[in-house]
Design a protein around this motif. Sequence first.
Motif, mmCIF file in Angstrom:
data_model
loop_
_atom_site.group_PDB
_atom_site.id
_atom_site.type_symbol
_atom_site.label_atom_id
_atom_site.label_comp_id
_atom_site.label_asym_id
_atom_site.label_seq_id
_atom_site.Cartn_x
_atom_site.Cartn_y
_atom_site.Cartn_z
ATOM 1 N N ALA A 148 65.757 24.361 58.549
ATOM 2 C CA ALA A 148 65.085 25.100 57.480
ATOM 3 C C ALA A 148 64.610 24.109 56.428
ATOM 4 O O ALA A 148 65.210 23.057 56.236
ATOM 5 C CB ALA A 148 66.048 26.107 56.859
ATOM 6 N N SER A 149 63.540 24.465 55.736
ATOM 7 C CA SER A 149 63.004 23.607 54.695
ATOM 8 C C SER A 149 62.543 24.468 53.534
ATOM 9 O O SER A 149 61.946 25.530 53.743
ATOM 10 C CB SER A 149 61.817 22.799 55.232
ATOM 11 O OG SER A 149 61.207 22.064 54.190
ATOM 12 N N PRO A 150 62.793 24.020 52.303
ATOM 13 C CA PRO A 150 62.282 24.763 51.150
ATOM 14 C C PRO A 150 60.792 24.517 50.909
ATOM 15 O O PRO A 150 60.189 25.168 50.058
ATOM 16 C CB PRO A 150 63.111 24.212 49.988
ATOM 17 C CG PRO A 150 63.425 22.808 50.401
ATOM 18 C CD PRO A 150 63.608 22.880 51.902
ATOM 19 N N VAL A 151 60.187 23.597 51.655
ATOM 20 C CA VAL A 151 58.783 23.235 51.465
ATOM 21 C C VAL A 151 57.926 23.941 52.512
ATOM 22 O O VAL A 151 58.160 23.823 53.711
ATOM 23 C CB VAL A 151 58.590 21.704 51.552
ATOM 24 C CG1 VAL A 151 57.122 21.325 51.455
ATOM 25 C CG2 VAL A 151 59.394 21.009 50.470
ATOM 26 N N VAL A 152 56.919 24.676 52.035
ATOM 27 C CA VAL A 152 56.007 25.408 52.904
ATOM 28 C C VAL A 152 54.825 24.535 53.324
ATOM 29 O O VAL A 152 54.317 24.653 54.426
ATOM 30 C CB VAL A 152 55.492 26.685 52.185
ATOM 31 C CG1 VAL A 152 54.474 27.424 53.027
ATOM 32 C CG2 VAL A 152 56.662 27.595 51.839
ATOM 33 N N ALA A 153 54.385 23.633 52.454
ATOM 34 C CA ALA A 153 53.180 22.827 52.665
ATOM 35 C C ALA A 153 53.269 21.980 53.933
ATOM 36 O O ALA A 153 54.348 21.557 54.340
ATOM 37 C CB ALA A 153 52.952 21.924 51.458
ATOM 38 N N GLU A 154 52.106 21.740 54.512
ATOM 39 C CA GLU A 154 51.995 20.895 55.695
ATOM 40 C C GLU A 154 51.921 19.422 55.293
ATOM 41 O O GLU A 154 51.316 19.080 54.277
ATOM 42 C CB GLU A 154 50.732 21.256 56.489
ATOM 43 C CG GLU A 154 50.785 22.611 57.131
ATOM 44 C CD GLU A 154 51.770 22.675 58.285
ATOM 45 O OE1 GLU A 154 51.862 21.692 59.050
ATOM 46 O OE2 GLU A 154 52.449 23.700 58.409
ATOM 47 N N VAL A 155 52.516 18.574 56.109
ATOM 48 C CA VAL A 155 52.437 17.130 55.919
ATOM 49 C C VAL A 155 51.272 16.616 56.756
ATOM 50 O O VAL A 155 51.212 16.856 57.959
ATOM 51 C CB VAL A 155 53.750 16.441 56.355
ATOM 52 C CG1 VAL A 155 53.604 14.930 56.299
ATOM 53 C CG2 VAL A 155 54.912 16.920 55.504
ATOM 54 N N GLU A 156 50.348 15.914 56.105
ATOM 55 C CA GLU A 156 49.201 15.328 56.796
ATOM 56 C C GLU A 156 49.397 13.816 56.882
ATOM 57 O O GLU A 156 49.604 13.153 55.865
ATOM 58 C CB GLU A 156 47.914 15.636 56.030
ATOM 59 C CG GLU A 156 46.691 15.014 56.638
ATOM 60 C CD GLU A 156 45.451 15.188 55.765
ATOM 61 O OE1 GLU A 156 44.468 14.462 56.030
ATOM 62 O OE2 GLU A 156 45.479 15.997 54.831
ATOM 63 N N VAL A 157 49.354 13.285 58.081
ATOM 64 C CA VAL A 157 49.471 11.837 58.273
ATOM 65 C C VAL A 157 48.118 11.216 57.962
ATOM 66 O O VAL A 157 47.117 11.551 58.599
ATOM 67 C CB VAL A 157 49.927 11.491 59.700
ATOM 68 C CG1 VAL A 157 49.961 9.974 59.904
ATOM 69 C CG2 VAL A 157 51.287 12.105 59.998
ATOM 70 N N VAL A 158 48.077 10.316 56.981
ATOM 71 C CA VAL A 158 46.822 9.646 56.632
ATOM 72 C C VAL A 158 46.804 8.190 57.104
ATOM 73 O O VAL A 158 45.741 7.596 57.213
ATOM 74 C CB VAL A 158 46.514 9.722 55.116
ATOM 75 C CG1 VAL A 158 46.252 11.161 54.699
ATOM 76 C CG2 VAL A 158 47.617 9.121 54.280
ATOM 77 N N VAL A 188 57.877 -1.338 59.048
ATOM 78 C CA VAL A 188 56.885 -0.385 59.515
ATOM 79 C C VAL A 188 56.437 0.429 58.309
ATOM 80 O O VAL A 188 57.266 0.902 57.534
ATOM 81 C CB VAL A 188 57.473 0.540 60.599
ATOM 82 C CG1 VAL A 188 56.477 1.608 61.000
ATOM 83 C CG2 VAL A 188 57.926 -0.269 61.807
ATOM 84 N N SER A 189 55.130 0.580 58.143
ATOM 85 C CA SER A 189 54.630 1.381 57.027
ATOM 86 C C SER A 189 53.772 2.516 57.560
ATOM 87 O O SER A 189 53.196 2.433 58.644
ATOM 88 C CB SER A 189 53.842 0.522 56.036
ATOM 89 O OG SER A 189 52.688 0.006 56.659
ATOM 90 N N ALA A 190 53.720 3.585 56.766
ATOM 91 C CA ALA A 190 52.928 4.760 57.104
ATOM 92 C C ALA A 190 52.632 5.491 55.801
ATOM 93 O O ALA A 190 53.229 5.184 54.759
ATOM 94 C CB ALA A 190 53.679 5.667 58.074
ATOM 95 N N ALA A 191 51.719 6.445 55.846
ATOM 96 C CA ALA A 191 51.408 7.227 54.654
ATOM 97 C C ALA A 191 51.061 8.653 55.042
ATOM 98 O O ALA A 191 50.462 8.900 56.093
ATOM 99 C CB ALA A 191 50.250 6.597 53.881
ATOM 100 N N THR A 192 51.454 9.568 54.170
ATOM 101 C CA THR A 192 51.161 10.980 54.358
ATOM 102 C C THR A 192 50.700 11.588 53.031
ATOM 103 O O THR A 192 50.849 10.963 51.974
ATOM 104 C CB THR A 192 52.396 11.770 54.825
ATOM 105 O OG1 THR A 192 53.376 11.752 53.781
ATOM 106 C CG2 THR A 192 52.986 11.192 56.102
ATOM 107 N N THR A 193 50.175 12.792 53.109
ATOM 108 C CA THR A 193 49.904 13.573 51.904
ATOM 109 C C THR A 193 50.447 14.983 52.119
ATOM 110 O O THR A 193 50.513 15.482 53.253
ATOM 111 C CB THR A 193 48.411 13.671 51.549
ATOM 112 O OG1 THR A 193 47.726 14.325 52.604
ATOM 113 C CG2 THR A 193 47.810 12.314 51.295
ATOM 114 N N VAL A 194 50.837 15.583 51.014
ATOM 115 C CA VAL A 194 51.305 16.967 51.000
ATOM 116 C C VAL A 194 50.687 17.614 49.768
ATOM 117 O O VAL A 194 50.838 17.095 48.662
ATOM 118 C CB VAL A 194 52.845 17.043 50.909
ATOM 119 C CG1 VAL A 194 53.315 18.486 50.892
ATOM 120 C CG2 VAL A 194 53.515 16.258 52.035
ATOM 121 N N THR A 195 49.984 18.722 49.956
ATOM 122 C CA THR A 195 49.419 19.425 48.809
ATOM 123 C C THR A 195 50.347 20.570 48.431
ATOM 124 O O THR A 195 50.645 21.441 49.246
ATOM 125 C CB THR A 195 48.011 19.962 49.116
ATOM 126 O OG1 THR A 195 47.169 18.844 49.448
ATOM 127 C CG2 THR A 195 47.434 20.693 47.921
#
Length: 138
Positions: free
Chosen positions: A7-17, A28-35
Amino acid sequence: MSGVRQASPVVAEVEVVRPPSSDDRGRVSAATTVTVGEDETVLPGHYPGFPIFPGVCVIECVHLSGLRTPPPGAGRLELSGVDSARFLSPVFPGDRVEVDLTWTGGSGTWKCAARVTTVRGAAAQVRLFFTDRGGRAA
């Protein structure tokens, strides 16, 4: 935790950028955005009339981002601990949260250090530990 629904309290989708990529030092590096949408279920009670995205949800955005961008060669990752969380400025409904992740470790345990920013600048610094449970990455 086989068979247990997460379960997660966050509804928003994670977008891998920026997908995970290794540097010459083994990081290792990576980046995402969440609105953060107005429909996030945690907002009405935190704080009425002046909603702020709770810090635990910022940590959850990092957790979800980590699960979406596992290091190359990692198996199924599971959150095993929060090393630290430092909140620097609030996150509001409508904010686009950018999560820059740096993975280190391996051999069963991974550390994920994240810098979280919004249009107003730094919002948080979070460090999480993940255990590699083997098998296929999620």
